[in-house]
Write a protein that holds these residues in place. Structure first.
Motif, PDB file in Angstrom:
ATOM      1  N   ASP A  40       0.880  -1.166   0.000  1.00 60.57           N
ATOM      2  CA  ASP A  40       0.000   0.000   0.000  1.00 60.57           C
ATOM      3  C   ASP A  40       0.919   1.218   0.000  1.00 60.57           C
ATOM      4  N   THR A  41       0.962   1.955  -1.112  1.00 63.89           N
ATOM      5  CA  THR A  41       1.945   3.030  -1.210  1.00 63.89           C
ATOM      6  C   THR A  41       1.406   4.229  -1.970  1.00 63.89           C
ATOM      7  N   ARG A  42       1.937   5.381  -1.632  1.00 69.17           N
ATOM      8  CA  ARG A  42       1.650   6.623  -2.349  1.00 69.17           C
ATOM      9  C   ARG A  42       2.915   7.200  -2.996  1.00 69.17           C
ATOM     10  N   GLU A  43       3.971   6.405  -3.014  1.00 67.11           N
ATOM     11  CA  GLU A  43       5.247   6.884  -3.524  1.00 67.11           C
ATOM     12  C   GLU A  43       5.742   6.026  -4.680  1.00 67.11           C
ATOM     13  N   ARG A  44       6.613   6.603  -5.485  1.00 68.10           N
ATOM     14  CA  ARG A  44       7.204   5.897  -6.613  1.00 68.10           C
ATOM     15  C   ARG A  44       8.633   6.393  -6.816  1.00 68.10           C
ATOM     16  N   PHE A  45       9.409   5.574  -7.513  1.00 65.47           N
ATOM     17  CA  PHE A  45      10.740   5.988  -7.947  1.00 65.47           C
ATOM     18  C   PHE A  45      10.613   6.660  -9.303  1.00 65.47           C
ATOM     19  N   GLY A  46      11.170   7.865  -9.421  1.00 66.66           N
ATOM     20  CA  GLY A  46      11.074   8.603 -10.663  1.00 66.66           C
ATOM     21  C   GLY A  46      12.060   8.128 -11.705  1.00 66.66           C
ATOM     22  N   ILE A  47      12.081   8.815 -12.831  1.00 66.96           N
ATOM     23  CA  ILE A  47      12.923   8.428 -13.954  1.00 66.96           C
ATOM     24  C   ILE A  47      14.408   8.548 -13.611  1.00 66.96           C
ATOM     25  N   ASP A  48      14.749   9.408 -12.622  1.00 70.78           N
ATOM     26  CA  ASP A  48      16.138   9.577 -12.201  1.00 70.78           C
ATOM     27  C   ASP A  48      16.452   8.824 -10.911  1.00 70.78           C
ATOM     28  N   GLY A  49      15.496   8.008 -10.431  1.00 68.68           N
ATOM     29  CA  GLY A  49      15.719   7.243  -9.218  1.00 68.68           C
ATOM     30  C   GLY A  49      15.325   7.941  -7.942  1.00 68.68           C
ATOM     31  N   ASP A  50      14.836   9.170  -8.030  1.00 69.68           N
ATOM     32  CA  ASP A  50      14.413   9.878  -6.833  1.00 69.68           C
ATOM     33  C   ASP A  50      13.036   9.385  -6.400  1.00 69.68           C
ATOM     34  N   THR A  51      12.760   9.480  -5.104  1.00 67.48           N
ATOM     35  CA  THR A  51      11.472   9.066  -4.570  1.00 67.48           C
ATOM     36  C   THR A  51      10.529  10.257  -4.534  1.00 67.48           C
ATOM     37  N   ARG A  52       9.329  10.063  -5.083  1.00 71.42           N
ATOM     38  CA  ARG A  52       8.349  11.148  -5.134  1.00 71.42           C
ATOM     39  C   ARG A  52       6.951  10.554  -4.980  1.00 71.42           C
ATOM     40  N   VAL A  53       5.987  11.410  -4.679  1.00 75.01           N
ATOM     41  CA  VAL A  53       4.614  10.929  -4.551  1.00 75.01           C
ATOM     42  C   VAL A  53       4.027  10.713  -5.943  1.00 75.01           C
ATOM     43  N   PHE A  54       3.033   9.850  -6.043  1.00 75.91           N
ATOM     44  CA  PHE A  54       2.350   9.650  -7.308  1.00 75.91           C
ATOM     45  C   PHE A  54       1.676  10.951  -7.749  1.00 75.91           C
ATOM     46  N   PHE A  55       1.588  11.128  -9.052  1.00 76.22           N
ATOM     47  CA  PHE A  55       0.947  12.308  -9.620  1.00 76.22           C
ATOM     48  C   PHE A  55      -0.538  12.326  -9.250  1.00 76.22           C
ATOM     49  N   ALA A  56      -1.075  13.512  -9.021  1.00 76.17           N
ATOM     50  CA  ALA A  56      -2.501  13.730  -8.764  1.00 76.17           C
ATOM     51  C   ALA A  56      -3.006  12.929  -7.569  1.00 76.17           C
ATOM     52  N   GLU A  57      -2.212  12.918  -6.489  1.00 78.32           N
ATOM     53  CA  GLU A  57      -2.601  12.252  -5.240  1.00 78.32           C
ATOM     54  C   GLU A  57      -2.850  10.762  -5.454  1.00 78.32           C
ATOM     55  N   GLY A  58      -2.031  10.140  -6.272  1.00 77.11           N
ATOM     56  CA  GLY A  58      -2.192   8.723  -6.559  1.00 77.11           C
ATOM     57  C   GLY A  58      -1.919   7.834  -5.353  1.00 77.11           C
ATOM     58  N   HIS A  59      -2.611   6.706  -5.336  1.00 79.15           N
ATOM     59  CA  HIS A  59      -2.520   5.749  -4.221  1.00 79.15           C
ATOM     60  C   HIS A  59      -2.654   4.348  -4.811  1.00 79.15           C
TER      61      HIS A  59
END
Length: 279
Positions: A40-59
């Motif tokens: 259960d997560t609201r975060e993702r690894f971006g294209i550069d490997g950084d951790t960020r939240v999903f776009f548009a309050e994604g869950h």
């Protein structure tokens, strides 16, 4: 596979110390394991490997189960198979999307070449393929249950048991060729993957610490490189085991340490492993 499924894919190990050092199963003997993962997560690894939240309050919520079995065929050869079932949900400001059903199936043939030479060193070579069984819809409003294409892979396995101590080491490294999806026109990048674990026992209890992951090449769509297809992931999974009935129950946590273009966060797993002699 879908990015929502990536962190739930099992390491394909037997899950108990009976299979720790990569010995090929004897003819007519084998094992079976049923595992479940939940993230259960609201975060993702971006294209550069950084951790960020999903776009548009994604869950994203992923619950996946895997039934894996191995069976010895003839001396020096065994076969593995794995079937999966997934329940996926993704919420954002635009609404809720969900999918439930069977995922991809995987099959392998494993050989112990050193055994043919009379050596007891636990070394094996395994080759296999993935069959896209789950629904794949080219639709932004539907979460696919797989990537909708075949994969081919080969790996080298090795291990060591410190008997009479209960400690052991095992692992493998391999290469995966990914075919183009004929419906979407996407050609996913090939991947180098790896797995390593250490473990031991104390009475009816056991423990394991495993690291697994893969490093993917950039994929293309109609000949155009697509950076978002390049997916990497490194995961750490500590777990405890306890003898239950004829087998072992395992419970653990899988931490996504780093990655690219995949969900981040923690997954929880539970698995039951038992040996069998069908013949």
């Amino acid at each position: 596979m879908s990015g929502l499924l990536a962190v739930a894919v099992t390491a394909l190990g037997g899950g108990a110390d009976d299979a720790v050092a990569q010995w090929v199963e004897e003819p007519g003997k084998g094992w079976i394991a049923l595992a479940a993962y939940h993230q259960d997560t609201r975060e993702r690894f971006g294209i550069d490997g950084d951790t960020r939240v999903f776009f548009a309050e994604g869950h994203a919520v992923t619950t996946s189960s895997f039934l894996t079995a191995a069976l010895g065929l003839v001396p020096g050869f065994d076969m593995w198979s794995q079937f999966s079932f997934h329940r996926l949900r993704y919420d954002d400001v635009a609404g809720t999307r969900s999918s439930t059903g069977f995922g991809d199936a995987r099959f392998w043939l494993r050989a112990a070449p050193l055994k043919w030479l009379g050596s007891a060193v636990p070394f094996a070579v395994r080759a296999g393929f993935k069959v896209p069984i789950g629904d794949f819809d080219v639709d932004a409003e539907v979460i696919p249950l797989g990537d909708g294409q075949r994969d081919w892979e080969v790996m080298a396995e090795a291990g060591h048991s410190f008997w009479p101590r209960t400690l052991y080491l095992s692992g493998w490294v391999g290469y995966r060729w990914r075919e183009e999806n004929p419906e979407s026109g996407k050609d996913f990048g090939n991947e180098v993957f790896y797995f390593a674990q250490a473990g031991g026992r104390f009475g009816r209890w056991g423990w394991k610490v495993a690291v697994d992951g893969w490093d993917g090449a950039s994929g293309v769509t109609e000949g155009v490189p697509v950076p978002s297809f390049q997916r990497d992931l490194v995961q750490l999974q500590p777990s405890l085991l306890y003898d239950v009935g004829p087998g072992q129950m395992e419970a653990g946590v899988r931490f996504a340490l780093k990655g690219r273009n995949l969900p981040a966060g923690t997954a929880f797993m539970i698995q039951y492993f038992t040996r069998w002699e069908p013949f």
